[in-house]
Design a protein around this motif. Sequence first.
Motif, PDB file in Angstrom:
ATOM      1  N   LEU A  79      -2.265   6.043   5.404  1.00 45.31           N
ATOM      2  CA  LEU A  79      -1.798   6.931   4.264  1.00 45.31           C
ATOM      3  C   LEU A  79      -2.184   8.342   4.550  1.00 45.31           C
ATOM      4  O   LEU A  79      -1.215   9.360   4.160  1.00 45.31           O
ATOM      5  N   THR A  80      -3.175   8.874   5.267  1.00 40.33           N
ATOM      6  CA  THR A  80      -3.367  10.006   5.567  1.00 40.33           C
ATOM      7  C   THR A  80      -2.585  10.606   6.464  1.00 40.33           C
ATOM      8  O   THR A  80      -1.871  11.859   6.479  1.00 40.33           O
ATOM      9  N   GLU A 106       1.092  11.027   4.612  1.00 42.29           N
ATOM     10  CA  GLU A 106       0.649  12.348   3.984  1.00 42.29           C
ATOM     11  C   GLU A 106       0.844  13.491   4.722  1.00 42.29           C
ATOM     12  O   GLU A 106       1.422  14.697   4.433  1.00 42.29           O
ATOM     13  N   GLN A 138       2.416   1.755  -3.379  1.00 42.60           N
ATOM     14  CA  GLN A 138       1.602   2.218  -4.585  1.00 42.60           C
ATOM     15  C   GLN A 138       1.348   3.768  -4.133  1.00 42.60           C
ATOM     16  O   GLN A 138       1.165   4.453  -5.124  1.00 42.60           O
ATOM     17  N   TRP A 139       1.079   4.116  -2.709  1.00 41.72           N
ATOM     18  CA  TRP A 139       0.911   5.502  -2.444  1.00 41.72           C
ATOM     19  C   TRP A 139       1.985   6.188  -2.810  1.00 41.72           C
ATOM     20  O   TRP A 139       1.768   7.307  -3.370  1.00 41.72           O
ATOM     21  N   SER A 140       3.172   6.024  -2.578  1.00 41.05           N
ATOM     22  CA  SER A 140       4.482   6.876  -2.651  1.00 41.05           C
ATOM     23  C   SER A 140       5.019   6.808  -3.967  1.00 41.05           C
ATOM     24  O   SER A 140       5.428   8.060  -4.565  1.00 41.05           O
ATOM     25  N   TRP A 143      -8.072   5.630  -2.708  1.00 44.36           N
ATOM     26  CA  TRP A 143      -6.954   5.999  -2.101  1.00 44.36           C
ATOM     27  C   TRP A 143      -5.863   6.167  -3.074  1.00 44.36           C
ATOM     28  O   TRP A 143      -4.716   6.769  -2.870  1.00 44.36           O
ATOM     29  N   GLN A 144      -5.856   5.334  -4.313  1.00 46.03           N
ATOM     30  CA  GLN A 144      -4.651   5.510  -5.293  1.00 46.03           C
ATOM     31  C   GLN A 144      -4.670   6.712  -5.994  1.00 46.03           C
ATOM     32  O   GLN A 144      -3.775   7.139  -6.243  1.00 46.03           O
ATOM     33  N   ALA A 161      -3.377   9.886  -4.338  1.00 40.51           N
ATOM     34  CA  ALA A 161      -2.114  10.107  -4.190  1.00 40.51           C
ATOM     35  C   ALA A 161      -1.490  11.131  -5.500  1.00 40.51           C
ATOM     36  O   ALA A 161      -2.297  11.166  -6.480  1.00 40.51           O
ATOM     37  N   ALA A 165      -7.687   9.492   0.899  1.00 41.40           N
ATOM     38  CA  ALA A 165      -6.649   8.657   0.988  1.00 41.40           C
ATOM     39  C   ALA A 165      -6.592   7.399   2.158  1.00 41.40           C
ATOM     40  O   ALA A 165      -5.962   6.636   2.407  1.00 41.40           O
ATOM     41  N   LEU A 177       0.852  -1.204   0.093  1.00 36.43           N
ATOM     42  CA  LEU A 177      -0.013  -0.015  -0.261  1.00 36.43           C
ATOM     43  C   LEU A 177       0.907   1.207   0.007  1.00 36.43           C
ATOM     44  O   LEU A 177       0.789   2.200  -0.770  1.00 36.43           O
ATOM     45  N   ASN A 232       3.916   9.586  -6.473  1.00 37.09           N
ATOM     46  CA  ASN A 232       2.935  10.500  -5.842  1.00 37.09           C
ATOM     47  C   ASN A 232       3.456  11.994  -6.224  1.00 37.09           C
ATOM     48  O   ASN A 232       4.649  12.317  -5.926  1.00 37.09           O
TER      49      ASN A 232
END
Lengths: 565, 168
Positions: free
Chosen positions: A227-228, A231, A151-153, B164-165, B168, A279, A148, A156
């Motif tokens: 994730l938040t 962030e 994918q988020w980073s 959520w993806q 970003a 997110a 996770l 970004n």
Amino acid sequence: MYTYDDVDQRLVEERVAQFRDQTRRYLAKDLSEDEFRPLRLQNGLYLQRHAPMLRVAIPYGLLSSRQLRTLAHIARTYDRGYGHFSTRQNLQFNWPRLEDVPEILAELAVVQMHAIQTSGNCIRNVTTDHFAGVARDEIVDSFVWCELIRQWSALNPEFAYLPRKFKIAVNGAAADRAATFAHDIGLHALKNGAGEVGFRVIAGGGMGRTPVIGHVIREFLPWRHLLTYLEAILRLYNRYGRRDNKYKARIKILVRELTPEAFREKVEAEWLQLADGPATLSEDDVRAIEARFERPPYQVLADATVAALGACGAWMKRNVHPHKQPGYAAVSVSLKKTGVPPGDVTAAQMDAIAALADRYAFGELRVSHEQNLVFADVRQADLQDLWRELRALGLATPNIGLLTNIISCPGGDFCSLANAKSIPVAEAIQRRFDDLDYLHDIGELDLNLSGCMNSCGHHHVGHIGILGVDKHGEEWYQITIGGNQGLTRPGAPAALGQVIGPSFARDDVPGVIERLIEAYLARRESDDERFVDTVWRIGIEPFKEKVYGKRHQAQDHRRRQLAAA
Amino acid sequence: MASVIRHRTIVEDSWQPLEADPWLRVGESGLVPDFPVAGDLLVPLRLWQLRRDDLIARDGRLGLLIEGWDEPENFADALPRLQLVAIHVPQFADGRAYSLARILRQRHGYAGELRAFGDVLRDQLLYLSRCGFDSFALRDPGRAEESLAAFRELAAALRRPYAWQRAA
Ligand code: SF4
């Protein structure tokens, strides 16, 4: 192993196309050196002393045999037939040609790999415990959370031009095998009283010029907010981290300048604005990622006591690790054979290891931050056969956790930032301690070596740390003792080593290590007391005395006299 | 008249026909008190703070020049009256504008034109746009045409299946 979905695959392909075009424009002089630099860095490409260096991401250290074969192929086709596993679970090629890099990235994309954000001032490859999913002391399997975060980073848009690089490590077991306190953000996946998964959040740790043990800024963050919360931290860092001085640009300096308490307050305030935003994770999100992980189809077996003597016995003791599934074990493949630069593997070895992974370990392997490989799921009944095959490949050195399992950066032989070489020093130490019985008698010891203050070899957290320093253009080595990478056993938290005194010429280093060991052996209270435990119990003075001898005593004496005068 | 990229097309910014730059810049130091009473005007934050009422009273559209490190709290009151927020990028690898853009869009609900100007280059356009910029004054306006391709890169990111993806 995580399998890409269509969009994951498209993204890495589009990334290759983007970088191909950027490289073309750079070669056509459409892009200046300065303009191209962050673009190539965010695709893993350094321009080094001898040749470019390409760092391939191995997200959280997890690798399939198919991917390893591609790495072998790349090593043979575009490089000089080998690769180097780094302390951040990546693989580095030291000789690719700039013109070839887009093609190499295209070959990687075919096997669901990339070099995205393996360098540059952005969020780097996320790392974790190399025994994730199989360790007996595991609380939460960290892989899903790592994916996770990956994918988020990755790509970004908000955090591609941070003040400096940013490293995240996740650990989900009782023992910290991911050095979480030495990262910009460390996460401990754990469970609260109600059995819900969440994270202890640590921020502001790091090595380098100003080593800092990270601060816990939240004891329990429910998983939905992972994730938040990241962030919020990254946004604060992006906005307020220093950009005027690259030596003060890491988040640890921001945390220090604000104080950890004020930093925590700011993070929480920022997070309040982001919490429950887009997110935020749902159970479905996590399940969907989890479903893309293929887990080994274990057989129902019972634990067996494998009786092995001699060399195989030593290997079983050091390189075989307990597994939570009865009848299975995890196996470390040592890349620390004397005479081979720590972490180096040839293309032929990669192919052979891939074949062994297929036969013995469900086609999967991991890269450890100690620069070794791990077969995580081996049947205990197969251990002796596996040992025989590994030994034939020179990959069965029974030294995991021991002094010769040296963690070392590439140093002056490859790296343009180095003050000093590290590989020949590692080798000289390995040669000095080539008596296996002696080595096993010394017991667990982390020896870490960095060629300069950038600390890629994590010397600050080695039980013994060696740092290359420059003295009037000559290569010298400073030695620290008492460092620790993280809570690897109860009562032994992460710690930074202390410098024992003036530095040494290269040829003297093995002798100094020998004297440190002698001092330890003479004073340890039991076989269970490791080198670092002894240092913590009695302090560094007895070690200094042993190393610097009378000179040290005389200096001390003078100092006392001066103080009394 | 300088061209800018707005909504992925190259446009001549022709609101204010008097100057090459349609947005008349006034007093970078904020010490120049005078400004035209009509026409589209782009003013530095300091001038807004000094002459708020006069600026509101004039005819024509209003834009604000800010730096990537400015605090949104210092000009949040202006946002509802602005048709343009132009964020200065002092150096292309300075990432502060990205976070500020997101804060303006997501937290303050700013929906007007959001422009990046200064050291703005082709290879940063994509991420800038994904953070909320919809207008770009390139360092080299002559390269606007060839730069449009940047917006078509990494398109798969927009097709990611989960919220959520895409966040970003
Ligand atoms: S520690 Fe220094 S010498 Fe070693 S790899 Fe890192 S930058 Fe290079």
